[in-house]
Write an enzyme that holds these catalytic residues in place. Structure first.
Site, PDB file in Angstrom:
ATOM      1  N   ASN A   9      33.849  29.360  40.494  1.00  0.00           N
ATOM      2  CA  ASN A   9      33.938  30.582  39.690  1.00  0.00           C
ATOM      3  C   ASN A   9      35.304  30.573  39.022  1.00  0.00           C
ATOM      4  OD1 ASN A   9      34.074  33.115  38.590  1.00  0.00           O
ATOM      5  ND2 ASN A   9      34.265  34.195  40.558  1.00  0.00           N
ATOM      6  N   LYS A  11      36.461  32.523  36.895  1.00  0.00           N
ATOM      7  CA  LYS A  11      36.922  33.877  36.539  1.00  0.00           C
ATOM      8  C   LYS A  11      37.391  33.884  35.073  1.00  0.00           C
ATOM      9  CE  LYS A  11      38.362  34.497  41.289  1.00  0.00           C
ATOM     10  NZ  LYS A  11      38.728  35.534  42.236  1.00  0.00           N
ATOM     11  N   HIS A  95      29.779  40.327  41.826  1.00  0.00           N
ATOM     12  CA  HIS A  95      31.078  39.870  42.337  1.00  0.00           C
ATOM     13  C   HIS A  95      31.941  41.094  42.630  1.00  0.00           C
ATOM     14  CE1 HIS A  95      35.011  37.986  42.563  1.00  0.00           C
ATOM     15  NE2 HIS A  95      34.380  36.836  42.761  1.00  0.00           N
ATOM     16  N   GLU A  97      34.897  41.718  42.078  1.00  0.00           N
ATOM     17  CA  GLU A  97      35.760  42.151  40.963  1.00  0.00           C
ATOM     18  C   GLU A  97      34.958  42.954  39.946  1.00  0.00           C
ATOM     19  OE1 GLU A  97      37.293  38.233  40.121  1.00  0.00           O
ATOM     20  OE2 GLU A  97      38.335  38.265  42.053  1.00  0.00           O
ATOM     21  N   GLU A 167      31.143  37.134  50.413  1.00  0.00           N
ATOM     22  CA  GLU A 167      32.534  37.054  49.983  1.00  0.00           C
ATOM     23  C   GLU A 167      33.282  38.287  50.480  1.00  0.00           C
ATOM     24  OE1 GLU A 167      32.967  34.180  46.433  1.00  0.00           O
ATOM     25  OE2 GLU A 167      32.942  36.218  45.683  1.00  0.00           O
ATOM     26  N   GLY A 173      40.956  35.479  46.750  1.00  0.00           N
ATOM     27  CA  GLY A 173      42.221  35.328  46.034  1.00  0.00           C
ATOM     28  C   GLY A 173      43.446  35.676  46.854  1.00  0.00           C
ATOM     29  N   SER A 212      38.951  32.331  49.379  1.00  0.00           N
ATOM     30  CA  SER A 212      40.077  31.440  49.715  1.00  0.00           C
ATOM     31  C   SER A 212      39.637  30.124  50.350  1.00  0.00           C
ATOM     32  CB  SER A 212      41.095  32.180  50.602  1.00  0.00           C
ATOM     33  OG  SER A 212      41.674  33.250  49.883  1.00  0.00           O
TER      34      SER A 212
END
Ligand code: PEP
Length: 258
Positions: A9, A11, A95, A97, A167, A173, A212
């Site tokens: 991904n 991003k 996701h 985010e 996730e 991150g 991560s």
């Protein structure tokens, strides 16, 4: 069981030039790896270039989000039909985010999942709890709610058409991955939840871990029985790291299987 999928991904990162350079390093290195599936989910404006660079390779094309509508007056939207037309095979939905920054609700994620399935894309449905939710002991409840929104809207059988990515938000991150045991516990729970739709479907399901993952921890995570692969953020932007993670997937579970 072999590792089924490792997806990068990217991003909202990169330029056309950097995406091209990344793929020039990654694609030939992954070519000999035949035991797992690989994908990269690029930003929308780079999809055309990435599609060209992946042509004929064993790396599939994916996008990072999709509009819930098929076409029409939805300025700024990108439909599943457009993604399929571009050659995408996968699309990430839900996701964290998107949920946190853009306000994607469970219901909207379910609509996006349905749009992807309608156009024969494989949705990668992200689920996972925040740190506060983990600390208050509601991880399973949160994951169940996120899965149930899709099951409620699309029907349990639709999960057969997708991939689930666990996730944990606190691991994305942050450099702090879930331990293999923490990941395994939630993956086992997700598989059990899918079993309500049929044991065969649950056994065949692809449940990725994301948060991560790097070359240094991939093998331990992939060794867990219910971890079927990974969704890789930051490390997928570094050719050597991503290739090493994919190699870990390739060799994972070989000894368990034989
Ligand atoms: C992600 O963005 O889906 C992700 C897992 O990110 P990272 O690997 O950087 O934690």
């Amino acid at each position: 069981m072999r590792i089924k999928l490792v997806a990068g991904n990217w991003k909202m990162n990169g330029t056309l030039a950097s995406s091209r350079a990344l793929l020039e390093a990654v694609v030939p290195a992954l070519a000999p790896l035949k035991r797992a599936n690989f994908a990269v989910c690029s930003p929308f404006p780079h999809l055309g270039l990435v599609q060209q660079a992946l042509r004929g390779s064993n790396v599939a094309l994916g996008a990072q989000d999709v509009c819930q509508h098929d076409n029409g007056a939805y300025t700024g939207g990108v439909s599943a039909a457009m993604l399929a037309d571009l050659g995408c095979r996968y699309v990430i939905v839900g996701h964290s985010e998107r949920r946190a920054v853009f306000g994607d609700s469970d219901e909207l994620v379910a609509l996006k999942y349905a749009a992807a399935v309608r156009h024969r894309l494989t949705p990668i449905l992200c689920v996972g709890e925040t740190l506060a939710e983990r600390e208050s002991g509601v991880t399973e409840k949160v994951v169940a709610r996120q899965l149930d929104a899709v099951i409620g809207h699309c029907g349990a059988a639709a999960l057969e058409r997708g991939v689930v990515a666990y996730e944990p938000v606190w691991a994305i991150g942050t450099g702090r991955n879930a331990t293999p045991e923490q990941a395994q516990a939630v993956h086992e729970y997700v598989r059990g939840r899918l079993a309500a739709a049929g044991r065969r479907m649950a056994d065949a399901a692809c449940i990725l871990y994301g948060g991560s993952v790097k070359a240094a921890n991939a093998a331990q995570l992939f060794a867990m029985p219910d971890v079927d692969g990974g969704l890789i953020g930051g490390a997928s932007l570094v050719a050597g790291e991503f290739v090493a993670i994919c190699r870990a997937a390739q060799s994972s579970k070989e000894t368990v299987k034989s």
